[in-house]
Motif scaffolding. Structure first.
Motif, PDB file in Angstrom:
ATOM      1  N   PHE A  19       0.805  -1.224   0.000  1.00  0.00           N
ATOM      2  CA  PHE A  19       0.000   0.000   0.000  1.00  0.00           C
ATOM      3  C   PHE A  19       0.836   1.272   0.000  1.00  0.00           C
ATOM      4  N   GLY A  20       2.147   1.163   0.223  1.00  0.00           N
ATOM      5  CA  GLY A  20       3.001   2.338   0.261  1.00  0.00           C
ATOM      6  C   GLY A  20       3.273   2.793   1.678  1.00  0.00           C
ATOM      7  N   VAL A  21       4.336   3.548   1.860  1.00  0.00           N
ATOM      8  CA  VAL A  21       4.742   3.947   3.203  1.00  0.00           C
ATOM      9  C   VAL A  21       3.702   4.839   3.890  1.00  0.00           C
ATOM     10  N   ARG A  22       2.887   5.524   3.110  1.00  0.00           N
ATOM     11  CA  ARG A  22       1.805   6.329   3.694  1.00  0.00           C
ATOM     12  C   ARG A  22       0.453   5.641   3.545  1.00  0.00           C
ATOM     13  N   GLY A  23       0.253   4.974   2.447  1.00  0.00           N
ATOM     14  CA  GLY A  23      -1.011   4.263   2.225  1.00  0.00           C
ATOM     15  C   GLY A  23      -1.242   3.146   3.220  1.00  0.00           C
ATOM     16  N   ALA A  24      -0.177   2.684   3.887  1.00  0.00           N
ATOM     17  CA  ALA A  24      -0.296   1.602   4.872  1.00  0.00           C
ATOM     18  C   ALA A  24      -1.163   1.997   6.063  1.00  0.00           C
ATOM     19  N   GLN A  25      -1.373   3.311   6.237  1.00  0.00           N
ATOM     20  CA  GLN A  25      -2.251   3.730   7.327  1.00  0.00           C
ATOM     21  C   GLN A  25      -3.669   3.185   7.145  1.00  0.00           C
ATOM     22  N   ILE A  26      -4.078   2.951   5.906  1.00  0.00           N
ATOM     23  CA  ILE A  26      -5.445   2.465   5.648  1.00  0.00           C
ATOM     24  C   ILE A  26      -5.665   1.095   6.264  1.00  0.00           C
ATOM     25  N   PRO A  27      -4.898   0.049   5.875  1.00  0.00           N
ATOM     26  CA  PRO A  27      -5.126  -1.256   6.501  1.00  0.00           C
ATOM     27  C   PRO A  27      -4.835  -1.266   7.998  1.00  0.00           C
ATOM     28  N   ALA A  28      -3.824  -0.498   8.440  1.00  0.00           N
ATOM     29  CA  ALA A  28      -3.486  -0.487   9.867  1.00  0.00           C
ATOM     30  C   ALA A  28      -4.634   0.071  10.702  1.00  0.00           C
ATOM     31  N   LEU A  29      -5.247   1.163  10.243  1.00  0.00           N
ATOM     32  CA  LEU A  29      -6.326   1.790  11.012  1.00  0.00           C
ATOM     33  C   LEU A  29      -7.619   0.986  10.940  1.00  0.00           C
ATOM     34  N   ILE A  30      -7.887   0.336   9.811  1.00  0.00           N
ATOM     35  CA  ILE A  30      -9.074  -0.533   9.728  1.00  0.00           C
ATOM     36  C   ILE A  30      -8.936  -1.686  10.708  1.00  0.00           C
ATOM     37  N   ARG A  31      -7.769  -2.350  10.669  1.00  0.00           N
ATOM     38  CA  ARG A  31      -7.540  -3.470  11.594  1.00  0.00           C
ATOM     39  C   ARG A  31      -7.567  -2.993  13.033  1.00  0.00           C
ATOM     40  N   GLY A  32      -6.925  -1.869  13.316  1.00  0.00           N
ATOM     41  CA  GLY A  32      -6.889  -1.349  14.673  1.00  0.00           C
ATOM     42  C   GLY A  32      -8.249  -0.876  15.156  1.00  0.00           C
ATOM     43  N   GLY A  33      -9.050  -0.284  14.245  1.00  0.00           N
ATOM     44  CA  GLY A  33     -10.377   0.193  14.615  1.00  0.00           C
ATOM     45  C   GLY A  33     -11.305  -0.926  15.031  1.00  0.00           C
ATOM     46  N   VAL A  34     -11.275  -2.030  14.289  1.00  0.00           N
ATOM     47  CA  VAL A  34     -12.078  -3.199  14.658  1.00  0.00           C
ATOM     48  C   VAL A  34     -11.660  -3.688  16.042  1.00  0.00           C
ATOM     49  N   ALA A  35     -10.355  -3.760  16.259  1.00  0.00           N
ATOM     50  CA  ALA A  35      -9.840  -4.364  17.484  1.00  0.00           C
ATOM     51  C   ALA A  35     -10.127  -3.529  18.727  1.00  0.00           C
ATOM     52  N   VAL A  36      -9.958  -2.215  18.641  1.00  0.00           N
ATOM     53  CA  VAL A  36     -10.086  -1.398  19.846  1.00  0.00           C
ATOM     54  C   VAL A  36     -11.527  -1.386  20.357  1.00  0.00           C
ATOM     55  N   VAL A  37     -12.504  -1.450  19.455  1.00  0.00           N
ATOM     56  CA  VAL A  37     -13.899  -1.528  19.896  1.00  0.00           C
ATOM     57  C   VAL A  37     -14.166  -2.883  20.532  1.00  0.00           C
ATOM     58  N   TRP A  38     -13.648  -3.946  19.911  1.00  0.00           N
ATOM     59  CA  TRP A  38     -13.846  -5.285  20.478  1.00  0.00           C
ATOM     60  C   TRP A  38     -13.111  -5.442  21.806  1.00  0.00           C
TER      61      TRP A  38
END
Length: 482
Positions: A95-114
């Motif tokens: 995803f690129g050095v900046r585009g990687a924020q997309i998968p990281a935040l999606i994965r992290g967003g699911v996890a922090v609520v759970w």
């Protein structure tokens, strides 16, 4: 070598040195020993019995899902072992050095609520246990402050503090906790199954009175297997967070083999014994091992079993719902955050969202968490195809930490437009399959559709013109504390 950017690199995001890694096959096995036996998974598998699947059919469904997971998680684990980097950094490859924020935040967003929701569910078990031991506490469990009783606030806060304390001591403390909890959980669940079968007279009912037959039966078997894979859609993405500290590929294979297919079948046998035993006793289908614990007549054994369930829930929460948002936040603010600080922020977010109110709102679970979950398959499809089929696992690890426009993962302004182009249509279809009533018959397979379409599109449009190089990250690696 290109210069390392402080906006992409810190001690927690840096590659882990090969020498000194601590995750053995046993460490990985206990990871699965805890997670497979989570209360949520028992609820899912016991639901198959309620739907009309018999004993061998439940085992087959779980076996099919476990076989897929063994392959997916092994290849995902190899990625972490080779590069030594956590998931947000791994995402920079495709995803690129900046585009990687997309998968990281999606994965992290699911996890922090759970994380918040699972802590709340664990607090319910603790409340029942405390009231059983000290009946007078019932007096502070009848009021409501922002949706939770006084006792509810105390138990939630207590479990929140315990988990936050463990995380403040890093991934190695989590590894040690998982290693301790794994055998306790396996022994406890086996004991509950034996107790249920013994209470049922030494035999069980192999199915309900409304057992599925023919095509309907096979559809539920394969749907059950597909859903078992979907349960681990989060882990197949960020398994590298754990295997970056693994000693060898062999340790990953061995840990996964005993922890996924073998352990899943062991789990299935316990599910069949619990469900079939209780159904024979009184004709009811239980929804959780907690239902059996409540029926234990001996107070001492009841306390031991309840404590084991609390131990389990904390173990699952730490690895499944705490690590991902920590790395996502660290990746977002590497100059200001480290593992401990990001862990504290994740915990605070999980607290202030008042997760009991979210859990009691079906729309939040279905649309927010379900929607984010539907995006995990497409992310995996892009990442896995890029790593294995396009690059053939040739990774320039130091280039993952540079913002130099000539860097191979800088793409266009730090974002890979081809990855985004593959992700968006697959994500849209995955959401449609997950939510459209007309597609309900295939909703169980939404993860496979999302991952498969994203993988196919990216394989077609991915860049093959570059000369991929394998460059070790050891020159910029740090001592493994994971």
């Amino acid at each position: 070598m290109l210069s390392v950017s402080e906006r992409l690199y810190n001690l927690d995001l840096a590659p882990a040195k090969i020498e000194g890694r601590r995750w053995t096959a046993y460490s990985i096995f206990t990871l699965w020993a805890n997670d497979v036996h989570s209360l949520g998974n028992y609820g899912f598998a016991l639901g198959l019995f309620a739907l009309g699947l018999g004993g061998w059919q439940i085992l087959l469904a779980l076996g099919i899902g476990a076989a897929f997971l063994f392959v997916l998680l092994t290849f995902s684990g190899f990625m972490g072992h080779k590069t030594g980097v956590p998931f947000p950094v791994m995402s920079r490859i495709s995803f690129g050095v900046r585009g990687a924020q997309i998968p990281a935040l999606i994965r992290g967003g699911v996890a922090v609520v759970w994380f918040g929701i699972q802590t709340y569910l664990a607090s319910l078990v603790l409340r029942v246990l405390l009231i059983a031991l000290f009946p007078g506490l019932q007096n502070i469990d009848n009021n409501s402050i922002l949706g939770l009783s006084t006792l509810g606030w105390l138990t939630f806060a207590a479990l929140w503090v315990v988990q936050t304390y463990i995380v403040q001591h890093g991934m190695d403390m989590i590894r040690k906790y998982e290693a301790f909890a794994g055998p306790v959980i396996l022994i406890t669940m086996l004991s509950l199954a034996i107790w249920t079968v013994t209470k049922a007279g030494g035999s069980i009912a192999w199915s309900t009175d409304h057992q599925l037959q023919g095509g309907a039966m096979w559809r539920e078997i394969f749907a059950g297997g597909a859903l078992w894979v979907s349960v681990y859609a989060t882990f197949v993405l960020n398994f590298c967070d754990f295997t970056r500290g693994s000693k060898s590929r062999k340790s990953i294979i061995k840990g996964n083999f005993w922890g996924i297919p073998i352990n899943t079948l062991f789990f299935g046998v316990i599910v069949v014994a619990m469900a079939g035993g209780q159904f024979k006793i009184d004709g009811t289908v239980i929804g959780s091992p907690a239902d059996i614990v409540k029926a234990v007549p001996n107070t001492f054994l009841l306390v031991i079993a309840s404590l084991a369930l609390l131990l389990l829930t904390v173990a699952v929460n730490l690895m499944a719902n705490f690590v991902a948002p920590i790395y996502a936040l660290t990746n977002l603010f590497p100059k200001k955050l480290n593992f401990a600080r990001a862990g504290l922020i994740s915990a605070v977010i999980g607290f202030v969202i008042l997760p009991w109110n979210l859990y009691n709102n079906p729309n939040v679970i279905v649309y927010f968490l379900g929607g984010l979950g539907a995006l995990l398959g497409p992310l995996f499809g892009v990442i896995i195809i890029d790593y294995w089929l396009l690059r053939h696992s040739k990774i320039d690890v130091p280039a993952l930490y540079t913002e130099d426009p000539t860097g191979c993962y800088y793409y266009k302004n730090g974002i890979n437009p081809r990855a985004i182009a593959a992700f968006i249509p697959a994500a849209a279809l995955s959401l449609l399959i997950a939510f459209l009533p007309a597609l309900n018959s295939v909703s169980s397979f939404s993860w496979f559709f999302g991952a498969g379409i994203a993988a196919l599109v990216y394989y077609v449009i991915g860049d093959r013109s570059a000369a991929f190089e394998d460059v070790s990250g050891e020159p910029i690696a740090v001592e493994s504390v994971h």
